[in-house]
Scaffold this active site. Structure first.
Site, PDB file in Angstrom:
ATOM      1  N   GLU A   1       7.332  -2.288   6.651  1.00  0.00           N
ATOM      2  CA  GLU A   1       8.592  -2.520   5.932  1.00  0.00           C
ATOM      3  C   GLU A   1       9.779  -2.804   6.858  1.00  0.00           C
ATOM      4  O   GLU A   1      10.810  -2.138   6.791  1.00  0.00           O
ATOM      5  CB  GLU A   1       8.873  -1.326   5.007  1.00  0.00           C
ATOM      6  CG  GLU A   1       7.722  -1.114   4.034  1.00  0.00           C
ATOM      7  CD  GLU A   1       7.956   0.026   3.033  1.00  0.00           C
ATOM      8  OE1 GLU A   1       8.956   0.735   3.162  1.00  0.00           O
ATOM      9  OE2 GLU A   1       7.120   0.164   2.124  1.00  0.00           O
TER      10      GLU A   1
ATOM     11  N   ASN B   1       3.630  -5.293   7.810  1.00  0.00           N
ATOM     12  CA  ASN B   1       3.315  -5.035   6.401  1.00  0.00           C
ATOM     13  C   ASN B   1       4.619  -4.829   5.630  1.00  0.00           C
ATOM     14  O   ASN B   1       5.525  -4.161   6.117  1.00  0.00           O
ATOM     15  CB  ASN B   1       2.480  -3.732   6.380  1.00  0.00           C
ATOM     16  CG  ASN B   1       1.866  -3.389   5.052  1.00  0.00           C
ATOM     17  OD1 ASN B   1       1.172  -4.226   4.457  1.00  0.00           O
ATOM     18  ND2 ASN B   1       2.092  -2.166   4.571  1.00  0.00           N
TER      19      ASN B   1
ATOM     20  N   HIS C   1       3.044  -4.297  -4.539  1.00  0.00           N
ATOM     21  CA  HIS C   1       3.350  -3.296  -5.569  1.00  0.00           C
ATOM     22  C   HIS C   1       4.040  -4.060  -6.697  1.00  0.00           C
ATOM     23  O   HIS C   1       5.236  -4.334  -6.630  1.00  0.00           O
ATOM     24  CB  HIS C   1       4.270  -2.207  -5.015  1.00  0.00           C
ATOM     25  CG  HIS C   1       3.629  -1.367  -3.947  1.00  0.00           C
ATOM     26  ND1 HIS C   1       2.570  -0.515  -4.217  1.00  0.00           N
ATOM     27  CD2 HIS C   1       3.870  -1.249  -2.626  1.00  0.00           C
ATOM     28  CE1 HIS C   1       2.210   0.101  -3.101  1.00  0.00           C
ATOM     29  NE2 HIS C   1       2.976  -0.335  -2.114  1.00  0.00           N
TER      30      HIS C   1
ATOM     31  N   ASP D   1      -0.819  -2.148  -6.503  1.00  0.00           N
ATOM     32  CA  ASP D   1      -0.927  -1.357  -7.728  1.00  0.00           C
ATOM     33  C   ASP D   1      -0.005  -1.961  -8.784  1.00  0.00           C
ATOM     34  O   ASP D   1       0.923  -2.710  -8.458  1.00  0.00           O
ATOM     35  CB  ASP D   1      -0.668   0.152  -7.527  1.00  0.00           C
ATOM     36  CG  ASP D   1       0.612   0.481  -6.786  1.00  0.00           C
ATOM     37  OD1 ASP D   1       1.499  -0.381  -6.692  1.00  0.00           O
ATOM     38  OD2 ASP D   1       0.732   1.618  -6.296  1.00  0.00           O
TER      39      ASP D   1
HETATM   40  C1  XIL Z   1       3.416   6.606  -0.027  1.00  0.00           C
HETATM   41  C2  XIL Z   1       2.304   7.610  -0.266  1.00  0.00           C
HETATM   42  O1  XIL Z   1       1.394   7.074  -1.180  1.00  0.00           O
HETATM   43  C3  XIL Z   1       2.874   8.924  -0.774  1.00  0.00           C
HETATM   44  O2  XIL Z   1       1.859   9.904  -0.869  1.00  0.00           O
HETATM   45  C4  XIL Z   1       3.978   9.405   0.160  1.00  0.00           C
HETATM   46  O3  XIL Z   1       4.563  10.564  -0.366  1.00  0.00           O
HETATM   47  C5  XIL Z   1       5.031   8.329   0.330  1.00  0.00           C
HETATM   48  O4  XIL Z   1       4.413   7.142   0.807  1.00  0.00           O
HETATM   49  N1  XIL Z   1       4.563   1.692   0.863  1.00  0.00           N
HETATM   50  C6  XIL Z   1       3.868   2.188   1.957  1.00  0.00           C
HETATM   51  C7  XIL Z   1       3.146   3.468   1.844  1.00  0.00           C
HETATM   52  O5  XIL Z   1       3.752   1.491   2.983  1.00  0.00           O
HETATM   53  O6  XIL Z   1       3.086   4.165   3.057  1.00  0.00           O
HETATM   54  C8  XIL Z   1       3.724   4.344   0.757  1.00  0.00           C
HETATM   55  O7  XIL Z   1       2.871   5.472   0.605  1.00  0.00           O
HETATM   56  C9  XIL Z   1       3.851   3.569  -0.539  1.00  0.00           C
HETATM   57  C10 XIL Z   1       4.780   2.398  -0.357  1.00  0.00           C
END
Ligand code: XIL
Length: 362
Positions: A180, A221, A257, A289
């Protein structure tokens, strides 16, 4: 940080902080930690001037299907583990390889879960996608509480990246080296790394990771880089710059997402993916997701979104990995009510699962 009053105390405070930073850097660089296994350290330095170019096409094979996993659930025999082993060939640790887990204190690294996960994956023939080395979130509180000089933070990060990547050399196939990095307007996102290290932190981290494991595939990513947007343009510009600078980058992860209402069209998605791929990079789906809630219509709509993305990945030879962020609705960062994943909470396949399976296999 609180500094005691007075010049002597101020000097003593500075010496203490520098001392702690130096200890942290030495601990990291020497690979000392709370487990009994010795680190492979930061051996082997690759030829930096060599252009970093590896074939990215997966050939005629379908993309590898992966999922983010909750190690606490996966380690126990049960529905979660069985479902995963029955259907997936690649995993991304959801939290076990993040900095707040691995570096819980300034003078200590903790590899317990990460090691166990790496061993388990190897035993079961599952590829591991490491997540993540450099990110503005899930940083240990001791790290964000401190005020850093550029040199100190840079040596910390170099030590951290080389120690972690070196430890899993040959065992973690690929890494989200930087997670990110972009803001919605396409510029570099404001975080600790940008503020203290400047924009070069992205290529530095890639180089350090490559030195520690020249065989690992290295990714940047991010989310919201699938459709047409300033952020997608920003990602294309960042990747182009990294390629021009000959930074060792192999691919881009599209987190994907999505929601039912805001999804790029299939044509937009395919053209974005082709655009990244034309830079000679792998273009993977890394965290998909789609929250849908309950009901047949919602599940059907969710399946259409999954089909579209899995189909776009299948159609592009540079898309080697299709990964969802979790796999059963029993365990998702969005909350179980969102039902964003291809299996129900009890492990039954949803329409989304059939859609993914058929789309990935063409
Ligand atoms: C999320 C996890 O799924 C959670 O369990 C944690 O509390 C917060 O992070 N983008 C990402 C991931 O790159 O690392 C994140 O994962 C979701 C969004």
């Amino acid at each position: 940080m609180q500094t005691p009053a007075g010049p002597w105390a101020l000097r003593a405070g500075i010496v203490l902080v520098l001392g702690a930073v130096a200890v942290a850097a030495v601990v990291l660089l020497s690979g000392r930690h709370d487990e009994g296994v010795s680190s492979q350290g930061n051996a082997v330095s690759a030829n930096r001037s060599e252009a970093h170019f590896r074939p990215v096409s997966r050939g005629p094979r379908p993309p590898v299907l992966g999922a983010a996993v909750d190690w606490e659930l996966l380690r126990m025999p049960g529905t979660y583990q069985r479902l995963f082993l029955d259907h997936y060939r690649s995993l991304t640790p959801e939290n076990a390889m993040k900095m707040d887990t691995i570096a819980p204190a300034a003078d200590r690294l903790s590899f317990g879960d990460a090691d166990a996960l790496a061993r388990w994956s190897r035993r079961h023939g599952i590829a591991v996608h490491g997540h993540t080395l450099v990110w503005g979130k899930q940083l240990p509180p001791w790290l964000t509480a401190r005020s850093w000089t550029r040199d100190d933070l840079s040596s910390f990060l170099e030590g951290y990246v080389k120690t972690v990547v070196g430890r899993y050399r040959g065992r973690v196939d690929s890494w989200d080296v930087v997670n990110e990095p972009l803001a919605e307007d396409g510029s570099l996102r404001h975080n600790l790394w940008l503020r203290v290290l400047g924009p070069g932190y992205v290529s530095d981290a890639l180089r350090w990771a490559h030195e520690a494991d020249p065989g690992a595939r290295l990714y940047v990513n991010d989310f919201n880089i699938e459709g047409r947007s300033p952020k997608t343009d920003g990602m294309h510009a960042l990747l182009s710059r990294l390629r021009r600078e000959r930074a060792p980058i192999d691919g881009v992860g599209l987190q994907t997402h999505l929601t039912l209402s805001s999804t790029p069209t299939g044509a937009q998605l395919r053209s974005t993916m082709r655009r990244y791929a034309s830079l000679g990079l792998a273009v993977d789906i890394s965290e998909m997701d789609v929250p849908a809630g309950r009901g047949r219509r919602a599940e059907a709509a969710q399946a259409r979104v999954y089909r579209q993305v899995a189909g776009a990945c299948q159609a592009l030879p540079a898309c080697g990995r299709f990964t969802t962020w979790g796999f059963t609705d029993a365990s998702t960062w969005l909350g179980t009510g969102e039902r964003p994943l291809p299996f129900t909470a009890t492990g039954a396949p949803k329409p989304a699962w059939r859609a993914i399976e058929s789309a990935l296999n063409g």
